[in-house]
Structure formats: C-alpha cells, structure tokens
Design a protein around this motif. Structure first.
Motif, mmCIF file in Angstrom:
data_model
loop_
_atom_site.group_PDB
_atom_site.id
_atom_site.type_symbol
_atom_site.label_atom_id
_atom_site.label_comp_id
_atom_site.label_asym_id
_atom_site.label_seq_id
_atom_site.Cartn_x
_atom_site.Cartn_y
_atom_site.Cartn_z
ATOM 1 N N VAL A 156 19.336 26.784 35.851
ATOM 2 C CA VAL A 156 20.168 27.896 36.343
ATOM 3 C C VAL A 156 19.373 28.836 37.242
ATOM 4 O O VAL A 156 18.170 29.027 37.072
ATOM 5 N N SER A 157 20.109 29.427 38.202
ATOM 6 C CA SER A 157 19.560 30.507 39.031
ATOM 7 C C SER A 157 20.069 31.829 38.484
ATOM 8 O O SER A 157 20.981 31.855 37.648
ATOM 9 N N ALA A 158 19.524 32.920 39.020
ATOM 10 C CA ALA A 158 20.012 34.257 38.654
ATOM 11 C C ALA A 158 21.456 34.397 39.147
ATOM 12 O O ALA A 158 21.802 33.868 40.208
ATOM 13 N N GLY B 62 15.488 28.378 36.351
ATOM 14 C CA GLY B 62 14.925 27.855 37.598
ATOM 15 C C GLY B 62 14.004 28.868 38.250
ATOM 16 O O GLY B 62 13.817 29.984 37.752
ATOM 17 N N PHE B 63 13.371 28.470 39.371
ATOM 18 C CA PHE B 63 12.648 29.406 40.245
ATOM 19 C C PHE B 63 11.390 29.968 39.594
ATOM 20 O O PHE B 63 10.830 30.936 40.064
ATOM 21 N N GLN B 64 10.943 29.370 38.461
ATOM 22 C CA GLN B 64 9.765 29.928 37.801
ATOM 23 C C GLN B 64 8.971 28.864 37.080
ATOM 24 O O GLN B 64 9.469 27.766 36.807
ATOM 25 N N LEU C 144 21.665 19.117 36.219
ATOM 26 C CA LEU C 144 22.774 19.894 36.793
ATOM 27 C C LEU C 144 22.228 21.281 37.105
ATOM 28 O O LEU C 144 21.880 22.035 36.190
ATOM 29 N N LYS C 145 22.124 21.587 38.400
ATOM 30 C CA LYS C 145 21.599 22.907 38.781
ATOM 31 C C LYS C 145 22.746 23.796 39.263
ATOM 32 O O LYS C 145 23.499 23.421 40.173
ATOM 33 N N PHE C 146 22.874 24.972 38.652
ATOM 34 C CA PHE C 146 23.910 25.913 39.065
ATOM 35 C C PHE C 146 23.244 27.068 39.794
ATOM 36 O O PHE C 146 22.437 27.808 39.214
ATOM 37 N N GLY C 147 23.566 27.199 41.079
ATOM 38 C CA GLY C 147 23.004 28.270 41.902
ATOM 39 C C GLY C 147 23.635 29.612 41.545
ATOM 40 O O GLY C 147 24.633 29.671 40.812
ATOM 41 N N GLY C 148 23.053 30.671 42.088
ATOM 42 C CA GLY C 148 23.556 32.022 41.828
ATOM 43 C C GLY C 148 25.032 32.155 42.164
ATOM 44 O O GLY C 148 25.795 32.823 41.451
ATOM 45 N N THR C 149 25.458 31.494 43.238
ATOM 46 C CA THR C 149 26.862 31.579 43.653
ATOM 47 C C THR C 149 27.775 30.875 42.652
ATOM 48 O O THR C 149 28.911 31.274 42.470
ATOM 49 N N SER D 23 21.275 39.685 39.780
ATOM 50 C CA SER D 23 20.792 38.785 40.838
ATOM 51 C C SER D 23 19.333 39.125 41.168
ATOM 52 O O SER D 23 18.875 40.244 40.898
ATOM 53 N N THR D 24 18.618 38.169 41.743
ATOM 54 C CA THR D 24 17.206 38.398 42.078
ATOM 55 C C THR D 24 17.048 39.613 42.986
ATOM 56 O O THR D 24 16.204 40.485 42.741
ATOM 57 N N ASP D 25 17.889 39.692 44.036
ATOM 58 C CA ASP D 25 17.734 40.809 44.978
ATOM 59 C C ASP D 25 18.012 42.159 44.321
ATOM 60 O O ASP D 25 17.319 43.137 44.585
ATOM 61 N N GLY E 29 24.661 35.461 40.872
ATOM 62 C CA GLY E 29 25.209 36.229 41.991
ATOM 63 C C GLY E 29 24.211 36.537 43.093
ATOM 64 O O GLY E 29 23.110 35.964 43.175
ATOM 65 N N ARG E 30 24.628 37.466 43.923
ATOM 66 C CA ARG E 30 23.871 37.872 45.099
ATOM 67 C C ARG E 30 23.609 39.370 45.024
ATOM 68 O O ARG E 30 24.046 40.020 44.087
ATOM 69 N N TYR E 31 22.972 39.915 46.065
ATOM 70 C CA TYR E 31 22.648 41.336 46.073
ATOM 71 C C TYR E 31 23.897 42.170 45.741
ATOM 72 O O TYR E 31 24.961 41.946 46.292
ATOM 73 N N GLY F 171 16.019 37.437 36.352
ATOM 74 C CA GLY F 171 17.395 37.009 36.615
ATOM 75 C C GLY F 171 17.675 35.631 36.035
ATOM 76 O O GLY F 171 18.711 35.395 35.401
ATOM 77 N N GLU F 172 16.743 34.708 36.212
ATOM 78 C CA GLU F 172 16.934 33.337 35.713
ATOM 79 C C GLU F 172 16.839 33.298 34.192
ATOM 80 O O GLU F 172 17.506 32.489 33.540
ATOM 81 N N VAL F 173 16.004 34.191 33.612
ATOM 82 C CA VAL F 173 15.871 34.226 32.145
ATOM 83 C C VAL F 173 17.198 34.703 31.536
ATOM 84 O O VAL F 173 17.711 34.117 30.570
ATOM 85 N N SER G 206 9.058 30.083 45.855
ATOM 86 C CA SER G 206 9.607 30.770 47.025
ATOM 87 C C SER G 206 11.115 30.889 46.862
ATOM 88 O O SER G 206 11.722 30.148 46.073
ATOM 89 N N ARG G 207 11.724 31.829 47.597
ATOM 90 C CA ARG G 207 13.148 32.128 47.420
ATOM 91 C C ARG G 207 13.990 30.853 47.575
ATOM 92 O O ARG G 207 13.707 30.017 48.427
ATOM 93 N N GLY G 208 15.000 30.741 46.763
ATOM 94 C CA GLY G 208 15.829 29.536 46.769
ATOM 95 C C GLY G 208 15.207 28.408 45.948
ATOM 96 O O GLY G 208 15.679 27.275 45.968
ATOM 97 N N GLY G 209 14.141 28.735 45.194
ATOM 98 C CA GLY G 209 13.324 27.703 44.541
ATOM 99 C C GLY G 209 13.910 27.048 43.302
ATOM 100 O O GLY G 209 13.298 26.136 42.760
ATOM 101 N N SER G 210 15.094 27.469 42.847
ATOM 102 C CA SER G 210 15.679 26.766 41.682
ATOM 103 C C SER G 210 16.018 25.323 42.040
ATOM 104 O O SER G 210 16.008 24.442 41.174
ATOM 105 N N ASP G 211 16.340 25.077 43.305
ATOM 106 C CA ASP G 211 16.562 23.689 43.750
ATOM 107 C C ASP G 211 15.301 22.871 43.484
ATOM 108 O O ASP G 211 15.359 21.712 43.059
HETATM 109 N N1 LIG Z 1 17.327 33.441 42.310
HETATM 110 C C1 LIG Z 1 16.342 32.931 43.235
HETATM 111 C C2 LIG Z 1 16.192 31.437 43.142
HETATM 112 C C3 LIG Z 1 17.301 30.578 43.648
HETATM 113 O O1 LIG Z 1 17.091 29.402 43.895
HETATM 114 O O2 LIG Z 1 18.508 31.123 43.785
HETATM 115 P P1 LIG Z 1 19.828 30.322 44.364
HETATM 116 O O3 LIG Z 1 19.904 28.976 43.679
HETATM 117 O O4 LIG Z 1 21.009 31.180 43.992
HETATM 118 O O5 LIG Z 1 19.666 30.154 45.848
HETATM 119 C C4 LIG Z 1 16.638 33.411 44.656
HETATM 120 O O6 LIG Z 1 17.601 34.134 44.846
HETATM 121 O O7 LIG Z 1 15.875 33.102 45.545
#
Ligand SMILES: N[C@@H](CC(=O)OP(=O)(O)O)C(=O)O
Ligand SMILES: Nc1ncnc2c1ncn2[C@@H]1O[C@H](COP(=O)(O)OP(=O)(O)O)[C@@H](O)[C@H]1O
Length: 341
Positions: free
Chosen positions: A40-42, A136-138, A6-11, A51-53, A44-46, A74-76, A150-155
């Motif tokens: 898990v991802s970090a 995730g993402f690490q 189960l992967k939960f994105g930042g959103t 959040s990562t940004d 939220g967003r910027y 952020g992910e930690v 790379s960005r979005g890498g928790s997927d």
């Molecule tokens: N936090 C990282 C990794 C990631 O995958 O984030 P998200 O799942 O929220 O897209 C990023 O913003 O790139």
C-alpha cells in the motif's frame, strides 16, 4: 503456491469507497486460489490528511532524519488500516512496515534504493495463513533505520517483492484504466496501451510518466515478472496494460505514448516513446515525416523515443497538439496497415 503482488496506490485508497473496492480485489484474488501480498501507498494526495505530501508539509525545513520518518508514516497508517479492513471481513492479515518487510536499502535518507529483499519474514506470515499488508515506499538500512525510496516508490516495493517471492504477477491498481497514449490529465481522449515491453515501459517511466516508477520495471524484468497496470475499479484483471515479454505477434502492434518532464527551471522535455519491440523503425520514420509536415523539428531521435525541448508553459499544449496529430494519422492509416493501434 501462486503469489500475486497487489499494489494499491494513494489514488486507489483515497476514500472509503475506493478502499472497499481494494478489499474486493483482494477477495477476487483469494477466490481464484491466489495468495495475495498487498503493498500500500499513503492514502490520497496533497490535502488528504495522511498523504505523503500532507505529512511532510507539517515540518519546517526538516533534517533528513525527520523528513524520512514523517514521509514513512503515510504508508504505515495505510498498512495498518488496510489490514484492519481485511480482518473486519474475516480475512486474517498482518501489517508489515519497512523495518520488518525484509526490504534492505541504501541509506541516502530521502531517496534510498532497494539493495535486496529477504522474503523470509513475509513468507513466515503467509505460512501462518495471514495476508501480508506491506507498507510501500520504505525499507530498512543495514543499520536498522527506516529509509524511504524516491517519490512514487511503492511501485518499486511491489516489484522488488514480486521478484523476491517469485510472484506470478504484479498488479498496480491506480486511478486510470492503464498506461495511456498520454497523461489523461492533459489529453482527455488519450487511449489505453494494452501491451508494452519492459524496454518501452522503462523508457516511458524514466521520461516522466508518473503512473509507473522506472525502478519497478527494472526489478520486474529481472525474472520477467509481468506487471499489470489497471484501475482500482476494473472488474477483471484482463483490463489494463500488460507489461512483460511480448510473445504474441498481435502484442507487437505499433505502440506509442507521450510524456514530459522538467529539464530545467523554464523548459521541459517532451518525449514520444515508441515501443522498440513493435515496428518502431517504420513508425518513427513515418512520425518524423508527419512532424516535419507540421513544422515540428525534434531535438533528438534515439532508439525508442523522439524528444523535444520546449518552454514549460507550452508543455501541455504541445503534448495535446502532438497527440492529436499522431492519433489522427494512426486512425487514418489503421485501415491500410494492421499494425497501427
Ligand atoms: N506515497 C509515496 C509513495 C508512492 O509510491 O505513492 P503512490 O503509489 O501514490 O504514487 C509518494 O507519494 O511518493
Ligand atoms: N501515460 C500515462 N498513462 C496513464 N497515466 C499517466 C500517464 N502519464 C501520467 N499519468 C498520471 O499518473 C497518475 C497515476 O499515477 P500516481 O498519481 O502515481 O498514482 P498512484 O497513487 O495510484 O500510484 C494518473 O492519475 C495520471 O494522471
């Protein structure tokens, strides 16, 4: 043992309400006798503090090492908080960072790639009755240094763990109902795509649809592990987009999705991705005719996609316009041809 990632994105972790929805999704899996492994991802967003940004913006012209370390934080934070929320619900859990998850990567600092996953550490915690919550993402380089993907890498983390743990499914929880016929931020009446082959998902992700990372599709397709993209507040996992091997003829309905990504400073590439496993030849010929009638001439037409290069400032309006005409034609023809969505 039936494992689900189960992967939960930042959103999906943006605020307390969403995090509590996420905990409910874990409970749902547990109540079905599934062993969930959380990624898990970090949060939220910027603008959101962890959040990562927001974190990387704290540094001024960082070295690669400093960038990587702060980007991994952020992910930690997320993993530790999520694990704590589970514990508060009486669910034993263990937070795991990229240094101890068994995710080994290249060492390119800002955008490493996963080389392999040693699942033994995660398996150990599962055997101890813990729910693993993986940042995730690490990952870790072979020298034991923390790396980020790379960005979005928790997927990608989710899919690589799914592969290593022989998971029955990888569920990506995000802020949209699933993969849509266009980015719903641009096209308000975009529709959900219920089924996609790995081929189409890979094309769509590589051509810019940020909802899914292309590397995640590659990992999932190795063992044909299905991916579900769904909203954090969906009540059942039946809702959303199923990505996998399409066996049922109904799953092979004509499927398209529009996406775009920067080509250079001034221009962008807009792509219409048509699932190569659906009736794509028939559909792309039909589309070319419709586009031609509307005086739109494509740059290239390959198996599975039709592409245009346009000025970036026109990107959103072109995507909306193309979506409108394709959708209109599909609705019109759906009465005559059962394969139209
Ligand atoms: N936090 C990282 C990794 C990631 O995958 O984030 P998200 O799942 O929220 O897209 C990023 O913003 O790139
Ligand atoms: N074809 C598409 N279908 C659905 N969402 C899309 C599509 N293309 C782009 N998106 C965007 O992807 C976003 C979700 O991805 P992302 O921001 O990475 O979320 P998360 O933090 O959950 O990983 C959505 O909010 C949406 O705006």
């Amino acid at each position: 043992m039936s494992i689900q990632i189960l992967k939960f994105g930042g959103t999906a972790l943006l605020n307390q309400q969403r995090r509590s929805n996420a905990i409910s999704q874990v409970k749902r899996a547990l109540s079905m006798g599934i062993t969930p492994v959380i990624v898990v991802s970090a949060m939220g967003r910027y603008g959101n503090p962890y959040s990562t940004d927001s974190l990387v913006q704290l540094l001024n012209q960082p070295s690669d090492a400093n960038y990587t370390l702060i980007a991994s934080c952020g992910e930690v934070i997320s993993a530790s908080l999520f694990s704590n929320l589970l514990e508060q619900e009486g669910i034993p859990s263990k937070c795991i960072t990229g240094l101890d998850s068994g995710v080994y990567t290249t060492n390119s600092k800002t955008a490493s790639s996963i080389l392999y996953v040693d699942p033994s550490h995660i398996q150990y915690h599962i055997q101890q009755g813990m729910i693993p919550v993986v940042a995730g993402f690490q990952g870790s380089s072979v020298y034991g240094e923390i790396t980020t993907l790379s960005r979005g890498g928790s997927d990608t983390t989710a899919a690589a763990l799914g592969h290593a743990l022989h998971a029955q499914e990888i569920i990506l929880y995000t802020d949209v109902p699933g993969i849509m016929t266009a980015d719903p931020d641009i096209v308000k009446d975009a529709k959900i795509v219920t089924h996609l082959s790995y081929e189409a998902a890979l094309l769509l992700a590589s051509k810019g649809a940020r909802v899914l990372h292309p590397e995640a599709v590659n990992w999932a397709s190795k063992y044909q592990t299905p991916i579900k993209v769904t909203s954090f507040d969906n009540q059942t996992t039946d809702e959303g987009t199923f990505i996998g091997t399409l066996t049922n003829p109904c799953d092979k309905k004509i499927t398209y999705s529009l996406t775009s990504k920067p080509f250079n400073k001034e221009s962008s590439t807009v792509s219409i991705v048509i699932d190569p496993l659906s009736e794509s030849v028939f559909f792309s010929n039909f589309l070319k005719k419709v586009l031609h009638q509307n005086h739109i001439y494509s740059l290239s037409c390959t198996h599975g996609s039709i592409e245009f290069q346009i000025l970036t400032r026109l990107e959103k309006s072109i995507v909306s316009f193309l979506h409108e005409i394709i959708d209109k034609e599909c609705i019109y023809h759906s009465h005559q041809h059962p394969l139209y969505i």
